[in-house]
Design an enzyme around this catalytic site. Structure first.
Site, PDB file in Angstrom:
ATOM      1  N   ASP A   1      71.435 -53.455  58.899  1.00 20.43           N
ATOM      2  CA  ASP A   1      72.217 -52.900  60.090  1.00 20.43           C
ATOM      3  C   ASP A   1      72.068 -51.133  60.257  1.00 20.43           C
ATOM      4  OD1 ASP A   1      72.458 -55.283  61.377  1.00 20.43           O
ATOM      5  OD2 ASP A   1      74.379 -55.645  60.407  1.00 20.43           O
TER       6      ASP A   1
ATOM      7  N   ASP B   1      68.302 -59.953  65.667  1.00 20.16           N
ATOM      8  CA  ASP B   1      69.024 -58.531  65.697  1.00 20.16           C
ATOM      9  C   ASP B   1      68.136 -57.749  64.736  1.00 20.16           C
ATOM     10  OD1 ASP B   1      70.244 -61.313  65.432  1.00 20.16           O
ATOM     11  OD2 ASP B   1      72.267 -60.154  65.248  1.00 20.16           O
TER      12      ASP B   1
HETATM   13  N1  GLY Z   1      74.512 -59.014  63.946  1.00 16.66           N
HETATM   14  C1  GLY Z   1      74.518 -58.403  65.393  1.00 16.66           C
HETATM   15  C2  GLY Z   1      75.137 -59.674  66.403  1.00 16.66           C
HETATM   16  O1  GLY Z   1      76.312 -59.921  66.066  1.00 16.66           O
HETATM   17  O2  GLY Z   1      74.966 -59.583  67.618  1.00 16.66           O
END
Ligand code: GLY
Length: 396
Positions: free
Chosen positions: A115, A175
């Site tokens: 992330d 994501d």
């Molecule tokens: N992991 C990112 C989201 O919850 O969209």
């Protein structure tokens, strides 16, 4: 009053630019209200959380959750402050953005998360773009080097999660597309072709393996960590493996639009349009175009909405519109979403909603967490979309 005065001085300048470009566009009242309310709320939050050395993530059960650099959402609040500073020129926002960005500097050394784009690019990336601060550039470079440690060149993908999240060998979530802008841009900035190639490879493999025939995407694809073959297609935050988790579709739309901007690969633009059409033509997209948390949630129309998905979709559509040009279909759809998000139902009154801008997002429904709650990333993409509209009005 000072904020409002400063706002109008700023917008006088914007209007002047617009008038000089012979279009003579005015800022519509809903947009003016949206920017004012967002600015005021961000300033209140910055003041309230200044001494915590943490950034706000959500507001649940009457309490604001504050997070450190160890949380995937920690870069969104500083990012919102940077965007709003860019929009208004308000120095208090700049001070707050610098402070909140500084809180999460240690994230640059993290190798246990994919992330880092969310955490570092939204904060340091915007800060660098706006101020040119070379220290921010250094943090970004180290962060991108840390992210590259998760790239497996044999498989051609960045690993999303480590074993503590689930039972997968080599999981990749949709994501993860959102971290490619960070990797690609830092690669360009520092002359690291390997980073740029990794970003393109990850986007290509995701395009090949994450999408279904109807152009929706799954949340998690698990790969064999030796052969790179697909083992399974699952969900983690959606309703079920076969369903269309709303924020996942939003990440896909945003991710391929952004990757087209960076690479001009036609396949990415086509994928972005296919995802946009899936979302916008979906029979269960509500009239206000703020999706339910999953397009297949069983209790629709009595399911929670996800304003974060709506804000991400709106921001992406504003960009996508610039690449297809013939008409304004995508930007018009974005503006409908943003006008609705700016209505009383979704836009909080300054001082309320735990000092977050938007109401009614869904973070993680299967975990019964952050349901019908504010989220810092809903606010970030909403504010980003507002800046995109202002930019469009200035340059069209
Ligand atoms: N992991 C990112 C989201 O919850 O969209």
């Amino acid at each position: 009053m000072i904020i409002i005065k400063r706002f109008f001085i700023y917008f006088s300048a914007v209007l002047l630019v617009a008038a000089c470009s012979s279009k003579n566009k005015n800022i519509e009242p809903w947009l003016e209200h949206a920017i004012l309310a967002s600015e005021e709320q961000l300033l209140l939050a910055a003041e309230a959380f200044a001494d915590s050395a943490k950034n706000p993530r959500t507001y649940e059960h009457g309490a604001v959750e504050l997070v450190t650099y160890n949380d995937w959402t920690s870069g969104f609040f500083p990012g919102s402050l940077w965007y709003m500073y860019e929009l208004t020129g308000n120095d208090k926002l700049k001070e707050a953005a610098e402070r909140a960005t500084g809180f999460i500097e240690k994230a640059q050394y993290r190798t246990n998360t994919h992330d880092l784009g969310f955490i570092i690019y939204c904060s340091f990336g915007n800060g660098y773009r706006i101020t040119g601060n070379e220290h921010y550039r250094d943090v970004m470079e180290q962060g991108a080097l840390s992210l590259m440690k998760r790239y497996n060149s044999r498989i051609g993908l960045i690993k999303s999660w480590d074993p503590h999240v689930g039972p997968w060998q080599f999981p990749v979530i949709i994501d993860n597309m959102m971290n490619l802008e960070f990797l690609y841009e830092v690669g360009k900035l520092t002359g690291n072709q390997g980073m740029m190639n990794a970003a393109v490879s990850h986007a290509d493999k995701t395009l090949a393996n994450h999408f279904r025939p109807d152009n929706s995407c799954v949340h998690v694809v698990e790969y064999d960590s030796i052969t790179g073959e697909v083992i399974s297609r699952e969900t983690h935050q959606g309703y079920k493996h076969e369903s269309s988790w709303a924020r996942g579709q939003a990440w896909a739309l945003y991710g391929y639009t952004m990757m087209y901007r960076l690479t001009r690969k036609q396949a990415y633009l086509e994928q972005a349009q296919k995802v946009a059409d899936f979302i916008l033509q979906h029979p269960r997209l509500p009239e206000d175009k703020v999706p339910y948390w999953d397009f297949d949630a069983p209790g629709i129309p009595d399911e929670p909405r996800d304003a974060s998905a709506a804000a991400i979709i709106a921001s992406a559509l504003l960009e996508l519109n610039g690449y297809v040009s013939e008409d304004k279909f995508y930007s018009n759809e974005a503006i409908v979403i943003l006008k609705n998000l700016s209505s009383e139902k979704y836009l909080a009154k300054p001082g309320e909603n735990g000092l977050f801008i938007l109401k009614h997002s869904t973070g993680n429904w299967p975990k019964n967490s952050e349901i019908d709650a504010p989220l810092s990333y809903a606010d970030y993409y909403y504010v980003e979309a507002l800046t995109r509209i202002i930019r469009m009005n200035r340059t069209e």
